[in-house]
Scaffold this motif. Structure first.
Motif, PDB file in Angstrom:
ATOM      1  N   ILE A 242     -61.628  21.331 -45.143  1.00  0.00           N
ATOM      2  CA  ILE A 242     -61.772  22.781 -45.211  1.00  0.00           C
ATOM      3  C   ILE A 242     -60.876  23.257 -46.347  1.00  0.00           C
ATOM      4  N   PRO A 243     -61.455  23.719 -47.462  1.00  0.00           N
ATOM      5  CA  PRO A 243     -60.648  24.036 -48.647  1.00  0.00           C
ATOM      6  C   PRO A 243     -59.621  25.123 -48.379  1.00  0.00           C
ATOM      7  N   GLY A 244     -58.498  25.020 -49.060  1.00  0.00           N
ATOM      8  CA  GLY A 244     -57.500  26.075 -49.029  1.00  0.00           C
ATOM      9  C   GLY A 244     -57.807  27.111 -50.082  1.00  0.00           C
ATOM     10  N   PHE A 245     -56.961  28.134 -50.160  1.00  0.00           N
ATOM     11  CA  PHE A 245     -57.164  29.187 -51.160  1.00  0.00           C
ATOM     12  C   PHE A 245     -55.846  29.565 -51.815  1.00  0.00           C
ATOM     13  N   GLY A 246     -55.032  28.543 -52.067  1.00  0.00           N
ATOM     14  CA  GLY A 246     -53.792  28.748 -52.803  1.00  0.00           C
ATOM     15  C   GLY A 246     -52.629  29.237 -51.970  1.00  0.00           C
ATOM     16  N   VAL A 247     -52.782  29.285 -50.653  1.00  0.00           N
ATOM     17  CA  VAL A 247     -51.723  29.739 -49.753  1.00  0.00           C
ATOM     18  C   VAL A 247     -51.405  28.613 -48.780  1.00  0.00           C
ATOM     19  N   PRO A 248     -50.137  28.265 -48.575  1.00  0.00           N
ATOM     20  CA  PRO A 248     -49.804  27.192 -47.622  1.00  0.00           C
ATOM     21  C   PRO A 248     -50.307  27.496 -46.214  1.00  0.00           C
ATOM     22  N   CYS A 249     -50.550  26.442 -45.464  1.00  0.00           N
ATOM     23  CA  CYS A 249     -50.929  26.564 -44.055  1.00  0.00           C
ATOM     24  C   CYS A 249     -49.838  25.888 -43.232  1.00  0.00           C
ATOM     25  N   PRO A 250     -48.815  26.630 -42.796  1.00  0.00           N
ATOM     26  CA  PRO A 250     -47.679  26.009 -42.103  1.00  0.00           C
ATOM     27  C   PRO A 250     -47.990  25.478 -40.716  1.00  0.00           C
ATOM     28  N   SER A 251     -49.037  25.997 -40.044  1.00  0.00           N
ATOM     29  CA  SER A 251     -49.240  25.611 -38.655  1.00  0.00           C
ATOM     30  C   SER A 251     -50.721  25.625 -38.300  1.00  0.00           C
ATOM     31  N   VAL A 252     -51.146  24.620 -37.511  1.00  0.00           N
ATOM     32  CA  VAL A 252     -52.535  24.524 -37.047  1.00  0.00           C
ATOM     33  C   VAL A 252     -52.560  24.167 -35.569  1.00  0.00           C
ATOM     34  N   GLN A 253     -53.711  24.484 -34.933  1.00  0.00           N
ATOM     35  CA  GLN A 253     -53.941  24.113 -33.545  1.00  0.00           C
ATOM     36  C   GLN A 253     -55.426  23.804 -33.370  1.00  0.00           C
ATOM     37  N   LEU A 254     -55.749  23.065 -32.306  1.00  0.00           N
ATOM     38  CA  LEU A 254     -57.132  22.745 -31.958  1.00  0.00           C
ATOM     39  C   LEU A 254     -57.406  23.205 -30.533  1.00  0.00           C
ATOM     40  N   TRP A 255     -58.587  23.822 -30.339  1.00  0.00           N
ATOM     41  CA  TRP A 255     -58.978  24.256 -28.999  1.00  0.00           C
ATOM     42  C   TRP A 255     -60.487  24.183 -28.860  1.00  0.00           C
ATOM     43  N   HIS A 256     -60.955  23.277 -28.018  1.00  0.00           N
ATOM     44  CA  HIS A 256     -62.389  23.145 -27.723  1.00  0.00           C
ATOM     45  C   HIS A 256     -63.231  23.064 -28.997  1.00  0.00           C
ATOM     46  N   GLY A 257     -62.781  22.260 -29.943  1.00  0.00           N
ATOM     47  CA  GLY A 257     -63.541  22.087 -31.173  1.00  0.00           C
ATOM     48  C   GLY A 257     -63.368  23.188 -32.196  1.00  0.00           C
ATOM     49  N   THR A 258     -62.428  24.105 -31.960  1.00  0.00           N
ATOM     50  CA  THR A 258     -62.126  25.174 -32.908  1.00  0.00           C
ATOM     51  C   THR A 258     -60.762  24.941 -33.524  1.00  0.00           C
ATOM     52  N   VAL A 259     -60.682  25.015 -34.848  1.00  0.00           N
ATOM     53  CA  VAL A 259     -59.417  24.912 -35.571  1.00  0.00           C
ATOM     54  C   VAL A 259     -58.845  26.308 -35.744  1.00  0.00           C
ATOM     55  N   ALA A 260     -57.610  26.507 -35.314  1.00  0.00           N
ATOM     56  CA  ALA A 260     -56.881  27.742 -35.567  1.00  0.00           C
ATOM     57  C   ALA A 260     -55.811  27.437 -36.607  1.00  0.00           C
ATOM     58  N   ALA A 261     -55.853  28.124 -37.727  1.00  0.00           N
ATOM     59  CA  ALA A 261     -54.936  27.855 -38.842  1.00  0.00           C
ATOM     60  C   ALA A 261     -54.189  29.127 -39.213  1.00  0.00           C
ATOM     61  N   GLY A 262     -52.860  29.027 -39.314  1.00  0.00           N
ATOM     62  CA  GLY A 262     -52.032  30.152 -39.717  1.00  0.00           C
ATOM     63  C   GLY A 262     -51.536  29.957 -41.139  1.00  0.00           C
ATOM     64  N   TYR A 263     -51.594  30.998 -41.963  1.00  0.00           N
ATOM     65  CA  TYR A 263     -51.337  30.865 -43.394  1.00  0.00           C
ATOM     66  C   TYR A 263     -50.128  31.687 -43.860  1.00  0.00           C
ATOM     67  N   GLY A 264     -49.715  31.391 -45.069  1.00  0.00           N
ATOM     68  CA  GLY A 264     -48.552  32.039 -45.649  1.00  0.00           C
ATOM     69  C   GLY A 264     -48.756  33.494 -45.985  1.00  0.00           C
ATOM     70  N   ASP A 265     -50.015  33.982 -45.939  1.00  0.00           N
ATOM     71  CA  ASP A 265     -50.259  35.406 -46.201  1.00  0.00           C
ATOM     72  C   ASP A 265     -50.407  36.210 -44.913  1.00  0.00           C
ATOM     73  N   GLY A 266     -50.088  35.586 -43.771  1.00  0.00           N
ATOM     74  CA  GLY A 266     -50.151  36.291 -42.504  1.00  0.00           C
ATOM     75  C   GLY A 266     -51.486  36.230 -41.806  1.00  0.00           C
ATOM     76  N   GLN A 267     -52.465  35.543 -42.380  1.00  0.00           N
ATOM     77  CA  GLN A 267     -53.786  35.458 -41.762  1.00  0.00           C
ATOM     78  C   GLN A 267     -53.887  34.288 -40.798  1.00  0.00           C
ATOM     79  N   VAL A 268     -54.680  34.471 -39.763  1.00  0.00           N
ATOM     80  CA  VAL A 268     -55.095  33.393 -38.873  1.00  0.00           C
ATOM     81  C   VAL A 268     -56.596  33.239 -39.037  1.00  0.00           C
ATOM     82  N   ARG A 269     -57.039  32.024 -39.317  1.00  0.00           N
ATOM     83  CA  ARG A 269     -58.467  31.759 -39.467  1.00  0.00           C
ATOM     84  C   ARG A 269     -58.917  30.739 -38.439  1.00  0.00           C
ATOM     85  N   LEU A 270     -60.083  30.979 -37.859  1.00  0.00           N
ATOM     86  CA  LEU A 270     -60.665  30.084 -36.874  1.00  0.00           C
ATOM     87  C   LEU A 270     -61.914  29.443 -37.460  1.00  0.00           C
TER      88      LEU A 270
END
Length: 368
Positions: A242-270
């Motif tokens: 899953i490509p990044g967009f120039g912002v670090p991703c310090p933390s990730v989690q997995l839940w029922h086949g869904t990736v939750a990713a937290g980024y350096g710009d304050g966004q959470v993407r599922l």
């Protein structure tokens, strides 16, 4: 204002706007019923280092205890506490020296729950240490090989997770080291080195694969924001990037086949783990996210960031579309604190803990 934005083509994803009165230390509770209340904090001998994911929690229901792990400099602090927050025991672990003239700095501490044992894993600038769960006995030491690193390039390990009878650890070079863990004893073997990242690994998350060959059960993140989704097993297989967009991703989690990713710009993407499809994008925080955690039994996602806020979100799968939906549940402000770690304290998400830089205590919150 917190806005959930889905890609235009994902019309089935719920798009919501939630007003949050969160401009002062009272946070959103001034205009809403509080879901969590502050409990007695747990004192530390020193503060937590300003590192992402700087808190690990191990609950021991059979003994009515919870273990907390925090790192600062060359040492890790382990605290055992009763439910009311009374600290019962403290232990300090130090990074193994290895080669070098200065003490190595610990980068992370994490309890790995395997099917047959629990190990405590420390990562540092020199190597990887594995202990029995209480930190009393070191059972394995793996020194990092600087390899082709330049003199100005930092060498370290970071990102720890258990998958089946394996423990996976990320490194400065982008490689993932996979250790095969025996049912007991110190005969731990480095069984595989996974190549998927070109920049330092930041975090690793796993969930049980349920024995299905096609299930994605591990995700790794790096400083560029790239996510790699894997299927674990005797031989790990890279399923998708899953490509990044120039912002670090310090933390990730997995839940029922869904990736939750937290980024350096304050966004959470599922994302959908198996395909990398974006389901939901949440403008969750005003500053960089430093920790995500999941309460698997309740589908709750915790996000913590440098903006002093901790938010809790409820995840669910839409039966009609199959997409992941999100609902905001709670926001908690930790005023005048650089938050650096946050974790649920139980699988149901009824309590959580928070650490902060220059804060000599672990803050605890439980449901009302």
């Amino acid at each position: 204002m917190y806005v959930w934005v889905a890609r235009p083509r994902l019309l089935a994803v719920r798009t919501c706007v939630v007003s949050m009165v969160a401009v002062d230390s009272q946070g959103p509770q001034d205009s809403a019923v509080r879901m969590f209340r502050r409990e007695r904090s747990i004192p530390l001998r020193g503060s937590a280092a300003a590192l992402c994911n700087n808190l690990s929690v191990l609950q021991l229901p059979s003994r009515n205890l919870t273990h907390f792990g925090v790192v600062h400099g060359p040492s890790a602090q382990l605290v055992s506490a009763a439910p009311e927050g009374v600290p019962l025991a403290q232990r300090q672990l130090h990074a193994k020296e290895g080669a070098g003239v200065s003490p190595p700095l610990i980068t992370q501490v994490h309890w790995c729950v395997l099917p047959f044992r629990v190990l405590l894993v420390l990562t540092s600038h020199r190597g990887i240490q594995m202990y029995e769960s209480d930190g009393s006995v070191m059972v394995y030491w793996h020194a990092l090989d600087s390899g082709d690193a330049s003199p100005v390039q930092a060498v370290f390990a970071r990102g720890i997770a258990a998958s089946g009878h394996f423990i996976c650890v990320g490194t400065w070079s982008g490689q993932i080291l996979v250790f095969d863990i025996p049912a007991k004893g110190p005969n731990i073997v480095l069984s595989e080195e996974l190549a998927g990242h070109q920049t330092p690994v930041t975090d690793i998350a796993t969930e049980p694969a349920q024995g299905q060959d096609y299930v994605a059960d591990m995700v790794t993140a790096d400083d560029s924001g790239l996510l790699c989704v894997w299927r674990s097993g005797p031989e790990f297989k890279l399923l998708t990037r899953i490509p990044g967009f120039g912002v670090p991703c310090p933390s990730v989690q997995l839940w029922h086949g869904t990736v939750a990713a937290g980024y350096g710009d304050g966004q959470v993407r599922l994302y959908e783990a198996s395909t990398g499809t974006l389901h939901v994008q949440i403008s969750a925080h005003a500053r960089a996210i430093c920790a995500l955690d999941l309460a698997p039994e309740a589908g709750k996602l915790l996000s913590a960031a440098e903006d002093t806020f901790v938010h809790i979100w409820k995840l669910s799968r839409s039966p009609e579309s199959g997409y992941t939906e999100v609902e905001h549940c709670h926001g908690e402000c930790v005023p005048d604190t650089q938050v650096c770690g946050a974790r649920f304290c139980d699988p149901s998400g009824s309590s959580f803990a928070v650490t902060g830089y220059d804060l000599a205590e672990i803050l605890r919150f439980s449901s009302v």
